[in-house]
Design a protein around this motif. Structure first.
Motif, PDB file in Angstrom:
ATOM      1  N   LEU A 138       9.587  65.459-126.212  1.00  0.00           N
ATOM      2  CA  LEU A 138       9.048  65.504-124.794  1.00  0.00           C
ATOM      3  C   LEU A 138       9.529  66.683-123.915  1.00  0.00           C
ATOM      4  O   LEU A 138       8.798  67.122-123.395  1.00  0.00           O
ATOM      5  N   THR A 139      10.900  66.793-124.341  1.00  0.00           N
ATOM      6  CA  THR A 139      11.216  68.121-123.622  1.00  0.00           C
ATOM      7  C   THR A 139      10.847  69.416-124.037  1.00  0.00           C
ATOM      8  O   THR A 139      10.146  70.236-123.094  1.00  0.00           O
ATOM      9  N   LEU A 140      10.340  69.514-125.226  1.00  0.00           N
ATOM     10  CA  LEU A 140       9.606  70.715-126.001  1.00  0.00           C
ATOM     11  C   LEU A 140       8.120  70.749-125.057  1.00  0.00           C
ATOM     12  O   LEU A 140       7.767  71.701-124.665  1.00  0.00           O
ATOM     13  N   TYR A 141       7.814  69.737-125.039  1.00  0.00           N
ATOM     14  CA  TYR A 141       6.291  69.626-124.602  1.00  0.00           C
ATOM     15  C   TYR A 141       6.185  69.926-123.045  1.00  0.00           C
ATOM     16  O   TYR A 141       5.471  70.570-122.603  1.00  0.00           O
ATOM     17  N   THR A 142       7.112  69.212-122.143  1.00  0.00           N
ATOM     18  CA  THR A 142       7.220  69.741-120.810  1.00  0.00           C
ATOM     19  C   THR A 142       7.495  71.200-120.845  1.00  0.00           C
ATOM     20  O   THR A 142       6.645  72.004-119.910  1.00  0.00           O
ATOM     21  N   ILE A 143       8.299  71.752-121.548  1.00  0.00           N
ATOM     22  CA  ILE A 143       8.562  73.131-121.249  1.00  0.00           C
ATOM     23  C   ILE A 143       7.403  73.952-121.562  1.00  0.00           C
ATOM     24  O   ILE A 143       7.247  75.048-121.316  1.00  0.00           O
ATOM     25  N   THR A 144       6.710  73.734-122.784  1.00  0.00           N
ATOM     26  CA  THR A 144       5.895  74.487-123.459  1.00  0.00           C
ATOM     27  C   THR A 144       4.314  74.557-122.451  1.00  0.00           C
ATOM     28  O   THR A 144       3.895  75.464-122.274  1.00  0.00           O
ATOM     29  N   ILE A 145       4.199  73.200-121.706  1.00  0.00           N
ATOM     30  CA  ILE A 145       3.134  73.110-120.730  1.00  0.00           C
ATOM     31  C   ILE A 145       3.415  74.025-119.748  1.00  0.00           C
ATOM     32  O   ILE A 145       2.625  74.833-119.206  1.00  0.00           O
ATOM     33  N   VAL A 146       4.536  74.086-119.049  1.00  0.00           N
ATOM     34  CA  VAL A 146       5.022  74.687-117.943  1.00  0.00           C
ATOM     35  C   VAL A 146       4.631  76.203-118.073  1.00  0.00           C
ATOM     36  O   VAL A 146       4.244  76.995-117.263  1.00  0.00           O
ATOM     37  N   ILE A 147       5.310  76.623-119.482  1.00  0.00           N
ATOM     38  CA  ILE A 147       5.218  78.013-119.747  1.00  0.00           C
ATOM     39  C   ILE A 147       3.852  78.685-119.825  1.00  0.00           C
ATOM     40  O   ILE A 147       3.603  79.458-119.543  1.00  0.00           O
ATOM     41  N   TRP A 148       3.065  77.789-120.584  1.00  0.00           N
ATOM     42  CA  TRP A 148       1.798  78.093-120.689  1.00  0.00           C
ATOM     43  C   TRP A 148       1.038  78.182-119.508  1.00  0.00           C
ATOM     44  O   TRP A 148       0.136  79.098-119.201  1.00  0.00           O
ATOM     45  N   CYS A 149       1.243  77.194-118.545  1.00  0.00           N
ATOM     46  CA  CYS A 149       0.827  77.430-117.000  1.00  0.00           C
ATOM     47  C   CYS A 149       0.939  78.476-116.444  1.00  0.00           C
ATOM     48  O   CYS A 149       0.186  79.379-115.703  1.00  0.00           O
ATOM     49  N   LEU A 150       2.420  79.162-116.214  1.00  0.00           N
ATOM     50  CA  LEU A 150       2.847  80.337-115.887  1.00  0.00           C
ATOM     51  C   LEU A 150       2.153  81.310-116.607  1.00  0.00           C
ATOM     52  O   LEU A 150       1.877  82.685-115.942  1.00  0.00           O
ATOM     53  N   ILE A 151       2.030  81.423-118.021  1.00  0.00           N
ATOM     54  CA  ILE A 151       1.537  82.831-118.746  1.00  0.00           C
ATOM     55  C   ILE A 151       0.001  82.591-118.239  1.00  0.00           C
ATOM     56  O   ILE A 151      -0.687  83.603-118.101  1.00  0.00           O
ATOM     57  N   SER A 152      -0.711  81.619-118.189  1.00  0.00           N
ATOM     58  CA  SER A 152      -2.174  81.622-117.745  1.00  0.00           C
ATOM     59  C   SER A 152      -2.318  81.987-116.387  1.00  0.00           C
ATOM     60  O   SER A 152      -3.305  82.910-116.165  1.00  0.00           O
TER      61      SER A 152
END
Length: 159
Positions: A138-152
């Motif tokens: 869940l921690t990895l999922y949250t961090i991954t989604i937030v980072i991908w939103c910023l990269i997008s």
């Protein structure tokens, strides 16, 4: 500063779902980690920390929604409702297509990977192992989604 930039463009209205889900996942992760520490520090009898199945099912559904949103982002034409909607992408249809295609591919891949991970966690029988895997992913999922939103969002400045 970053805060004045954030307030000037009213990002919380454009990306309210992203912020809500991020805050929800971060709060949930903090609560799970904190309650686990409290249970270890107390002198009472040890009771293993468990994750209810409905919580895993909710995260499974959210990862499916992320996958579907990513697929939609790849094919959706320029609009003001769905996609990566910043001033640059709304004013340039070619930039809209490039940024939303890359963002959609990323969200689709992230959603599929975590859909499989949370489905696998749902099938774990050992409650302690299930709790440990859920908190970690869940921690990895949250961090991954937030980072991908910023990269997008960063893609809008590259193209």
């Amino acid at each position: 500063t970053f805060i004045s930039y954030f307030l000037r463009f009213n990002w919380w209205f454009k990306y309210y779902l992203l912020f809500f889900l991020s805050i929800l996942f971060i709060a949930l992760t903090i609560c799970i980690i904190y309650s686990k520490r409290v249970s270890k520090e107390s002198k009472a009898t040890y009771k293993p920390f468990t994750i209810p199945n409905f919580l895993v099912i909710i995260t499974l559904i959210i990862s499916i929604i992320i996958t579907i949103s990513g697929i939609i982002m790849i094919f959706i034409p320029q609009n003001s409702f769905i996609g990566i909607r910043v001033a640059k992408t709304l004013s340039n249809p070619i930039l809209w297509k490039k940024v939303n295609t890359l963002g959609g591919i990323g969200f689709t891949i992230i959603g599929l990977i975590f859909w499989y991970i949370f489905y696998r966690i749902l099938k774990i029988i050992d409650k302690e192992k299930k709790a440990k895997e859920f908190v970690k992913n869940l921690t990895l999922y949250t961090i991954t989604i937030v980072i991908w939103c910023l990269i997008s969002l960063w893609f809008t400045n590259i193209f």
